[in-house]
Scaffold this active site. Structure first.
Site, PDB file in Angstrom:
ATOM      1  N   ASP A 174      93.251  52.011  15.906  1.00  0.00           N
ATOM      2  CA  ASP A 174      92.024  51.370  15.433  1.00  0.00           C
ATOM      3  C   ASP A 174      91.292  52.353  14.530  1.00  0.00           C
ATOM      4  O   ASP A 174      91.938  53.112  13.813  1.00  0.00           O
ATOM      5  CB  ASP A 174      91.176  50.900  16.617  1.00  0.00           C
ATOM      6  CG  ASP A 174      90.283  49.713  16.276  1.00  0.00           C
ATOM      7  OD1 ASP A 174      89.580  49.770  15.256  1.00  0.00           O
ATOM      8  OD2 ASP A 174      90.276  48.728  17.030  1.00  0.00           O
ATOM      9  N   HIS A 197      92.379  52.405  11.160  1.00  0.00           N
ATOM     10  CA  HIS A 197      91.580  51.525  10.310  1.00  0.00           C
ATOM     11  C   HIS A 197      90.613  52.291   9.429  1.00  0.00           C
ATOM     12  O   HIS A 197      89.693  51.701   8.864  1.00  0.00           O
ATOM     13  CB  HIS A 197      90.827  50.515  11.172  1.00  0.00           C
ATOM     14  CG  HIS A 197      91.727  49.568  11.905  1.00  0.00           C
ATOM     15  ND1 HIS A 197      91.257  48.637  12.808  1.00  0.00           N
ATOM     16  CD2 HIS A 197      93.079  49.411  11.879  1.00  0.00           C
ATOM     17  CE1 HIS A 197      92.274  47.943  13.308  1.00  0.00           C
ATOM     18  NE2 HIS A 197      93.389  48.410  12.762  1.00  0.00           N
TER      19      HIS A 197
END
Length: 439
Positions: A174, A197
């Site tokens: 993430d 991300h």
């Protein structure tokens, strides 16, 4: 004054650990500290990680609150044994998984040297409390988890003023770094980002300001620089996100090198969305500065999408070279989008315009929106250059400066050294103008 707790070379299983002030938790070289394994949801099976008294609710592994002068250091490894947790989370997203390190409302914090891997949830959290902490440093750590691991952010920050993240190598499932509400005066330097991300602000984006990201590399991240929020997660003008500076960065094989959205958790914002009343939770983004950035082989050039009632304001690309394979930069509801100092966007000729403007974007300067070629490629990196100079006094200026010109002065604009416009006034075509700079 509290001493050092040393975990020596070897492999050790442990339940939750609570830090105290003035203590250094030291992981020696060759040490692997494993958290107890997932316990089928109830956390009371022998040898499994305990819950906090409620089904599927687990406290952090290493935890501290309202502490001062704490350190977690060494060259050992903290192993989260995350795979069973991720499987359980896939069927029960209400489960609260432990992060490996969470330090709340604490002052003078150092996390350095160690490796963290396969956390059940987030690897390191600084804050996440309504009480501010201060002076946190995270340096020379490595974070590793599969790119498919859910919500395994490497570093999250909340409610902390003065955060220094440097020389870290972060690759997981993430956000590589997520700066949430009241993350202030943050410096992220000399870091390497792999899977993940990207470096994000939000999605809870209240009072985040004075962020510097410098001398970092992104390889294969989903996003490079991401700002994300929604109508119920911002702070409006009183607690806006502002003064964000990103410089001396290289990105390779990144899907979205620049991604700014006020429609977080909406896959594709509607072009027919109507303006709503501005509230205390409306996201507000302003003064965002990108300098000396090279993007190679990204899928898209970028995405900047504000709200019809609250535009993204004052975005500057200074010596930014973007080479994308599939599409140009899409911008909606943006005020003042400036490309300067030879900034450019390169995409294949068959992939459309370099910049898409499907909705209201005002004052785009310094780039040809069709070809992506720079129209601001001057040696000095300034868009408009006059031959000679204008007399100004006093020099150096104090509260006011007088500007003289042989020609009529239409307007005067004042910029910071980083290229952010902070003032614009109408000079009414006078030949002498007194500019107030006291504020």
């Amino acid at each position: 004054g509290g001493g050092t707790v040393v975990i020596p070379k070897g492999t050790f299983l442990s339940g939750p650990i609570t830090m105290k002030s003035n203590v250094n938790l030291f992981l020696a070289s060759g040490d692997t500290l494993k958290i107890l394994p997932y316990g089928s949801g109830n956390g009371i099976l022998p040898g499994t990680y305990p819950n906090n008294g409620s089904l599927d609710q687990y406290t952090p592994f290493i935890y501290g609150k309202s502490l001062s002068n704490i350190e977690i250091s060494g060259s050992g490894t903290i192993e989260g044994q995350g795979s069973p947790w991720w499987t359980a989370y896939a069927t029960n997203t209400n489960m609260k998984r432990p992060c490996l390190i969470r330090l709340v409302a604490s002052n003078t914090v150092l996390v350095t040297g160690i490796t963290l891997q396969n956390s059940p949830g987030v690897h390191v959290t600084i804050g996440q409390s309504s009480t501010m902490g201060s002076n946190a440093t995270i340096s020379y750590i490595t974070v590793k988890a599969p790119n498919t691991s859910p919500n395994t952010d490497a570093i999250d920050t909340w409610y902390c003023k003065g955060i220094n993240i440097n020389h870290c190598n972060l690759s997981e499932g993430d956000d590589n770094v997520a700066m949430d509400s009241y993350s202030q005066n943050v410096s992220i330097t000399d870091c390497t980002f792999g899977f993940g991300h990207g470096v994000s602000v939000g999605s809870y984006a209240i009072g985040v300001n004075n962020i510097t990201v410098d001398s970092c590399t992104f390889t294969g991240t989903t996003n490079g620089i991401r700002l994300k929020s929604a109508r119920d997660r911002g702070g409006n003008a009183a607690n806006a996100v502002y003064n964000l500076s990103y410089s001396n960065i290289t990105m390779t094989n990144v899907t979205w090198p620049f991604y700014i959205t006020s429609y977080y958790q909406t896959s594709s914002p509607s072009r027919t969305d109507t303006a709503m009343a501005i509230t205390g939770t409306t996201p507000s983004w302003k003064n965002i500065y990108f300098k000396n950035i090279t993007v190679t082989n990204s899928t898209y050039a970028g995405f900047i999408w504000g709200l019809p009632e609250q535009h993204v304001n004052n975005v500057v690309f200074d010596n930014v070279k973007i080479s994308a394979t599939s599409r140009g930069m899409q911008t909606c509801y943006v005020d003042s989008l400036i490309f300067k100092n030879c900034s450019s966007i390169t995409i294949p000729g068959s992939k459309g315009n370099a910049i898409y403007l499907p909705l209201d974007t005002l004052n785009v300067r310094g780039i040809n929106g069709i070809t992506g070629k720079s129209t601001s490629c001057f040696a000095a990196g300034i868009e408009d250059i006059m031959s000679g100079s204008l007399p100004c006094f006093p020099n150096p200026a104090t509260n006011h400066v007088t500007i003289n010109s042989d020609n009529a002065i239409s307007k005067v604009m004042l910029f910071t050294l980083t290229g952010i416009k902070i003032k614009e006034v109408n000079a009414h075509k006078s030949t002498q103008f007194l500019l107030d700079i006291s504020s």
